[in-house]
Design a protein around this motif. Structure first.
Motif, PDB file in Angstrom:
ATOM      1  N   THR A   5     -34.344  -9.366 -21.967  1.00  0.00           N
ATOM      2  CA  THR A   5     -33.207  -8.559 -21.514  1.00  0.00           C
ATOM      3  C   THR A   5     -33.011  -8.833 -20.033  1.00  0.00           C
ATOM      4  OG1 THR A   5     -33.735  -6.843 -23.132  1.00  0.00           O
ATOM      5  CG2 THR A   5     -32.199  -6.242 -21.382  1.00  0.00           C
ATOM      6  N   GLN A   7     -31.897  -8.853 -16.295  1.00  0.00           N
ATOM      7  CA  GLN A   7     -31.487  -7.746 -15.424  1.00  0.00           C
ATOM      8  C   GLN A   7     -30.464  -8.161 -14.372  1.00  0.00           C
ATOM      9  OE1 GLN A   7     -33.064  -4.395 -15.851  1.00  0.00           O
ATOM     10  NE2 GLN A   7     -33.182  -5.576 -17.750  1.00  0.00           N
ATOM     11  N   ARG A   8     -30.349  -9.439 -14.123  1.00  0.00           N
ATOM     12  CA  ARG A   8     -29.365  -9.965 -13.168  1.00  0.00           C
ATOM     13  C   ARG A   8     -28.559 -11.028 -13.907  1.00  0.00           C
ATOM     14  NH1 ARG A   8     -34.125  -9.862 -10.536  1.00  0.00           N
ATOM     15  NH2 ARG A   8     -34.269 -12.129 -10.486  1.00  0.00           N
ATOM     16  N   ALA A  27     -23.278  -4.635 -20.051  1.00  0.00           N
ATOM     17  CA  ALA A  27     -23.693  -3.587 -19.112  1.00  0.00           C
ATOM     18  C   ALA A  27     -23.828  -2.249 -19.831  1.00  0.00           C
ATOM     19  CB  ALA A  27     -22.699  -3.490 -17.957  1.00  0.00           C
ATOM     20  N   THR A  30     -27.025  -2.267 -22.063  1.00  0.00           N
ATOM     21  CA  THR A  30     -28.310  -2.331 -21.358  1.00  0.00           C
ATOM     22  C   THR A  30     -28.475  -1.247 -20.300  1.00  0.00           C
ATOM     23  OG1 THR A  30     -27.390  -3.881 -19.744  1.00  0.00           O
ATOM     24  CG2 THR A  30     -28.511  -4.832 -21.688  1.00  0.00           C
ATOM     25  N   LEU A  32     -27.205  -1.470 -17.367  1.00  0.00           N
ATOM     26  CA  LEU A  32     -27.215  -2.134 -16.063  1.00  0.00           C
ATOM     27  C   LEU A  32     -25.899  -1.888 -15.330  1.00  0.00           C
ATOM     28  CD1 LEU A  32     -28.828  -5.509 -17.179  1.00  0.00           C
ATOM     29  CD2 LEU A  32     -29.913  -3.688 -15.842  1.00  0.00           C
ATOM     30  N   ALA A  67     -31.146  -5.286 -10.219  1.00  0.00           N
ATOM     31  CA  ALA A  67     -30.405  -5.313 -11.479  1.00  0.00           C
ATOM     32  C   ALA A  67     -28.913  -5.276 -11.215  1.00  0.00           C
ATOM     33  CB  ALA A  67     -30.825  -4.131 -12.344  1.00  0.00           C
ATOM     34  N   TRP A  68     -28.182  -6.115 -11.906  1.00  0.00           N
ATOM     35  CA  TRP A  68     -26.725  -6.152 -11.794  1.00  0.00           C
ATOM     36  C   TRP A  68     -26.123  -7.027 -12.892  1.00  0.00           C
ATOM     37  CZ3 TRP A  68     -25.916 -11.303 -11.013  1.00  0.00           C
ATOM     38  CH2 TRP A  68     -26.836 -12.016 -10.227  1.00  0.00           C
TER      39      TRP A  68
END
Length: 176
Positions: A5, A7-8, A27, A30, A32, A67-68
């Motif tokens: 998964t 995160q960026r 997004a 998740t 995020l 995270a993005w």
């Protein structure tokens, strides 16, 4: 290696391929934080482009986070973002598909007067303008597809989708 998964995550593809919709779904699935490049970084009201130095400052700040999700990126600041991405989700669809999606979306926005971003709306004048989104599709199509392959050849973490159903399957794996 791409994490289970990421995160960026940055989405990339030709204009009209569905990057924003896919990024929104990822997004949401998740949890995020999502940044819409056109709305949050690129465009101000009146279709005025945000100052490039300010764009770069914003991108550097986002890229420094743990995270993005970004729904796209501009080439002029890609060197500040791509090295931090855990995955580039590349939508590499044929022209007929991305162009038909783009034309339908643009016409819908024009007819329904839907806001694109920051109060900006599509209009007939925008569609025929020198910097229209449809013209941009033709101008940028080959170079964006070439960049996807360059990213892959450089060993960057690229998930390349050539069919919407494959992207759909990938997104659904996070929505469960």
């Amino acid at each position: 290696m791409i994490p289970i998964t990421p995160q960026r995550v940055v989405f990339f593809g030709v204009t009209g391929s569905g990057k924003t919709t896919a990024a929104e779904r990822y997004a949401a699935a998740t949890g995020l934080p999502l940044t819409s490049v056109d709305s949050d970084i690129g465009w101000l009201p009146g279709w005025a482009e945000r100052d490039p130095a300010e764009q770069l400052r914003m991108v550097e700040e986002i890229a420094s986070r743990d995270a993005w999700v970004l729904d796209s990126f501009y080439r002029k600041w890609s060197d500040h973002l791509i090295p931090r991405a855990e995955v580039i989700v590349a939508l590499d669809y044929p022209r007929w598909l991305s162009l038909s999606r783009l034309v339908c979306r643009t016409l819908r926005r024009m007819v329904l007067r839907e806001e694109v971003c920051n109060g900006n709306r599509e209009s007939f004048r925008r569609v025929i303008a020198h910097d229209s989104i449809i013209r941009w599709h033709f101008t940028s199509f080959a170079s964006k597809r070439r960049r996807i392959r360059e990213y892959q050849d450089a060993g960057l973490p690229v998930l390349r989708f050539t069919r919407p159903r494959d992207l759909e399957q990938w997104l659904r794996s996070y929505e469960r």
